[in-house]
Enzyme design. Sequence first.
Site, PDB file in Angstrom:
ATOM      1  N   ASN A  17      30.584  34.577  37.362  1.00  0.00           N
ATOM      2  CA  ASN A  17      30.608  35.847  36.625  1.00  0.00           C
ATOM      3  C   ASN A  17      31.424  35.784  35.346  1.00  0.00           C
ATOM      4  OD1 ASN A  17      32.951  35.549  38.080  1.00  0.00           O
ATOM      5  ND2 ASN A  17      33.228  37.736  38.431  1.00  0.00           N
ATOM      6  N   ARG A  18      32.158  34.681  35.146  1.00  0.00           N
ATOM      7  CA  ARG A  18      32.930  34.534  33.898  1.00  0.00           C
ATOM      8  C   ARG A  18      33.300  33.068  33.686  1.00  0.00           C
ATOM      9  NH1 ARG A  18      38.663  35.394  35.693  1.00  0.00           N
ATOM     10  NH2 ARG A  18      38.565  35.992  37.893  1.00  0.00           N
ATOM     11  N   GLY A  19      33.866  32.778  32.542  1.00  0.00           N
ATOM     12  CA  GLY A  19      34.386  31.447  32.264  1.00  0.00           C
ATOM     13  C   GLY A  19      33.328  30.352  32.351  1.00  0.00           C
ATOM     14  N   ILE A  20      33.749  29.231  32.903  1.00  0.00           N
ATOM     15  CA  ILE A  20      32.885  28.046  32.978  1.00  0.00           C
ATOM     16  C   ILE A  20      31.646  28.331  33.830  1.00  0.00           C
ATOM     17  CG2 ILE A  20      32.767  25.679  33.900  1.00  0.00           C
ATOM     18  CD1 ILE A  20      35.812  25.448  33.199  1.00  0.00           C
ATOM     19  N   ARG A  40      33.852  37.265  43.867  1.00  0.00           N
ATOM     20  CA  ARG A  40      34.402  38.224  44.832  1.00  0.00           C
ATOM     21  C   ARG A  40      33.932  39.641  44.557  1.00  0.00           C
ATOM     22  NH1 ARG A  40      40.338  35.787  44.223  1.00  0.00           N
ATOM     23  NH2 ARG A  40      39.521  35.787  42.108  1.00  0.00           N
ATOM     24  N   ASP A  54      33.521  35.265  49.002  1.00  0.00           N
ATOM     25  CA  ASP A  54      34.900  34.800  48.925  1.00  0.00           C
ATOM     26  C   ASP A  54      34.895  33.391  49.496  1.00  0.00           C
ATOM     27  OD1 ASP A  54      37.523  34.110  49.206  1.00  0.00           O
ATOM     28  OD2 ASP A  54      38.158  35.976  50.139  1.00  0.00           O
ATOM     29  N   VAL A  55      35.011  32.408  48.628  1.00  0.00           N
ATOM     30  CA  VAL A  55      34.848  31.024  49.086  1.00  0.00           C
ATOM     31  C   VAL A  55      35.994  30.559  49.980  1.00  0.00           C
ATOM     32  CG1 VAL A  55      33.422  30.363  47.093  1.00  0.00           C
ATOM     33  CG2 VAL A  55      35.893  29.957  47.027  1.00  0.00           C
ATOM     34  N   GLY A  83      37.440  28.743  41.434  1.00  0.00           N
ATOM     35  CA  GLY A  83      38.733  28.094  41.606  1.00  0.00           C
ATOM     36  C   GLY A  83      39.857  28.969  41.098  1.00  0.00           C
ATOM     37  N   TYR A 146      47.331  22.696  42.984  1.00  0.00           N
ATOM     38  CA  TYR A 146      46.051  22.668  42.253  1.00  0.00           C
ATOM     39  C   TYR A 146      45.564  21.226  42.061  1.00  0.00           C
ATOM     40  CZ  TYR A 146      42.816  23.675  38.349  1.00  0.00           C
ATOM     41  OH  TYR A 146      41.715  23.779  37.531  1.00  0.00           O
TER      42      TYR A 146
HETATM   43  P1  NDP Z   1      38.317  31.721  35.559  1.00  0.00           P
HETATM   44  O1  NDP Z   1      39.679  32.042  36.047  1.00  0.00           O
HETATM   45  O2  NDP Z   1      37.871  32.172  34.219  1.00  0.00           O
HETATM   46  O3  NDP Z   1      37.240  32.178  36.648  1.00  0.00           O
HETATM   47  C1  NDP Z   1      37.403  31.819  37.988  1.00  0.00           C
HETATM   48  C2  NDP Z   1      36.128  32.128  38.700  1.00  0.00           C
HETATM   49  O4  NDP Z   1      36.268  31.797  40.097  1.00  0.00           O
HETATM   50  C3  NDP Z   1      35.795  33.589  38.628  1.00  0.00           C
HETATM   51  O5  NDP Z   1      34.407  33.706  38.485  1.00  0.00           O
HETATM   52  C4  NDP Z   1      36.254  34.106  39.964  1.00  0.00           C
HETATM   53  O6  NDP Z   1      35.495  35.232  40.330  1.00  0.00           O
HETATM   54  C5  NDP Z   1      35.957  32.926  40.874  1.00  0.00           C
HETATM   55  N1  NDP Z   1      36.751  32.925  42.094  1.00  0.00           N
HETATM   56  C6  NDP Z   1      38.081  32.727  42.218  1.00  0.00           C
HETATM   57  N2  NDP Z   1      38.443  32.776  43.501  1.00  0.00           N
HETATM   58  C7  NDP Z   1      37.306  33.007  44.222  1.00  0.00           C
HETATM   59  C8  NDP Z   1      37.021  33.167  45.588  1.00  0.00           C
HETATM   60  N3  NDP Z   1      37.986  33.108  46.518  1.00  0.00           N
HETATM   61  N4  NDP Z   1      35.750  33.382  45.951  1.00  0.00           N
HETATM   62  C9  NDP Z   1      34.762  33.452  45.028  1.00  0.00           C
HETATM   63  N5  NDP Z   1      34.963  33.309  43.713  1.00  0.00           N
HETATM   64  C10 NDP Z   1      36.229  33.105  43.318  1.00  0.00           C
HETATM   65  O7  NDP Z   1      38.202  30.142  35.712  1.00  0.00           O
HETATM   66  P2  NDP Z   1      37.529  29.034  34.795  1.00  0.00           P
HETATM   67  O8  NDP Z   1      36.171  29.427  34.392  1.00  0.00           O
HETATM   68  O9  NDP Z   1      38.522  28.599  33.812  1.00  0.00           O
HETATM   69  O10 NDP Z   1      37.450  27.856  35.895  1.00  0.00           O
HETATM   70  C11 NDP Z   1      36.313  27.578  36.653  1.00  0.00           C
HETATM   71  C12 NDP Z   1      36.560  26.290  37.397  1.00  0.00           C
HETATM   72  O11 NDP Z   1      36.898  25.271  36.466  1.00  0.00           O
HETATM   73  C13 NDP Z   1      37.739  26.361  38.368  1.00  0.00           C
HETATM   74  O12 NDP Z   1      37.440  25.614  39.530  1.00  0.00           O
HETATM   75  C14 NDP Z   1      38.861  25.704  37.611  1.00  0.00           C
HETATM   76  O13 NDP Z   1      39.811  25.148  38.473  1.00  0.00           O
HETATM   77  C15 NDP Z   1      38.111  24.657  36.827  1.00  0.00           C
HETATM   78  N6  NDP Z   1      38.794  24.192  35.642  1.00  0.00           N
HETATM   79  C16 NDP Z   1      39.147  25.057  34.636  1.00  0.00           C
HETATM   80  C17 NDP Z   1      39.814  24.577  33.519  1.00  0.00           C
HETATM   81  C18 NDP Z   1      40.227  25.453  32.393  1.00  0.00           C
HETATM   82  O14 NDP Z   1      40.939  24.971  31.495  1.00  0.00           O
HETATM   83  N7  NDP Z   1      39.836  26.708  32.342  1.00  0.00           N
HETATM   84  C19 NDP Z   1      40.154  23.150  33.402  1.00  0.00           C
HETATM   85  C20 NDP Z   1      39.723  22.344  34.509  1.00  0.00           C
HETATM   86  C21 NDP Z   1      39.070  22.856  35.571  1.00  0.00           C
HETATM   87  P3  NDP Z   1      36.164  36.612  40.805  1.00  0.00           P
HETATM   88  O15 NDP Z   1      37.578  36.642  40.362  1.00  0.00           O
HETATM   89  O16 NDP Z   1      35.337  37.679  40.217  1.00  0.00           O
HETATM   90  O17 NDP Z   1      36.019  36.497  42.284  1.00  0.00           O
END
Ligand code: NDP
Length: 238
Positions: A17-20, A40, A54-55, A83, A146
């Site tokens: 839903n956001r980010g990567i 979530r 919720d993973v 993550g 982490y």
């Molecule tokens: P964001 O913090 O922007 O987004 C995290 C995403 O994970 C959200 O979509 C969130 O959804 C979801 N999420 C978190 N916890 C849960 C859960 N328990 N169940 C389901 N969904 C969950 O993260 P990024 O886009 O930055 O990161 C994405 C991945 O890339 C992660 O695994 C991160 O560790 C990895 N990564 C990121 C880096 C960075 O610099 N940004 C660098 C290296 C790796 P919601 O909160 O709506 O549930």
Amino acid sequence: MLEGIAMTGVAFVTGGNRGIGLATALRLREEGWSVVVGSRSGTAPDGLDAVRIDVSDPASIEEAYAQVEERVGPVTLLVANAGITRDTLLMRMSDEDIDEVLQTNLAGSIRLARRAMKGMIRAKSGSIVLVGSVVGLLGSAGQVNYAASKAGLVGVARSLAREVGSRGIRVNVVAPGFVETDMTADLDDAQRAAILSGIPLARYAQPSEVADVVAFLATASYVTGAVIPVDGGLGMGH
Ligand code: NDP
């Protein structure tokens, strides 16, 4: 095209839903995949099909996965991207900080991959991309929980790749460096400057640059057990 290798199909992207995850979902949709994203909140922008998951909760994984299959059919590409971080020096790290990160990033991805096996083994084809991190191999002060979770994903991918390679299922890790997302938005200027000084490309990645590599791994038919860095050179040699 090779027999048994689907070039597109149904993709399930956790944390989409956001980010990567969002960038990946949009990229895959562009390429013709039927995409469902999990988070979530159970919502997603840009008209993406979304499920609540919720993973860190095994029952929620089962429920969400079943919903995806019911709506769009068997999942042929799983992107385990959800993550979290709970950064602090180990001396100050609480049991909750350790457990939440390992349950979400590592155990969650293992359970998702296990659930994905059901359909992929039946189909004799499938692709799993685990979103790791450069810090899983490089290490990072203040991120013991982490880094452990992300290093663990490498072992997961390489073990599962050996288990199911002969069934036409590939398992790979993409290891981003620093990416402009909510996760890195809290870093202050001094932290950013310190990080940038170690990155040969001297900038953070855009989420779409990670999405490009996930999309490549989705269909790279002779690549399995690989860890592909997308880190601007930060982790070179690790
Ligand atoms: P964001 O913090 O922007 O987004 C995290 C995403 O994970 C959200 O979509 C969130 O959804 C979801 N999420 C978190 N916890 C849960 C859960 N328990 N169940 C389901 N969904 C969950 O993260 P990024 O886009 O930055 O990161 C994405 C991945 O890339 C992660 O695994 C991160 O560790 C990895 N990564 C990121 C880096 C960075 O610099 N940004 C660098 C290296 C790796 P919601 O909160 O709506 O549930």
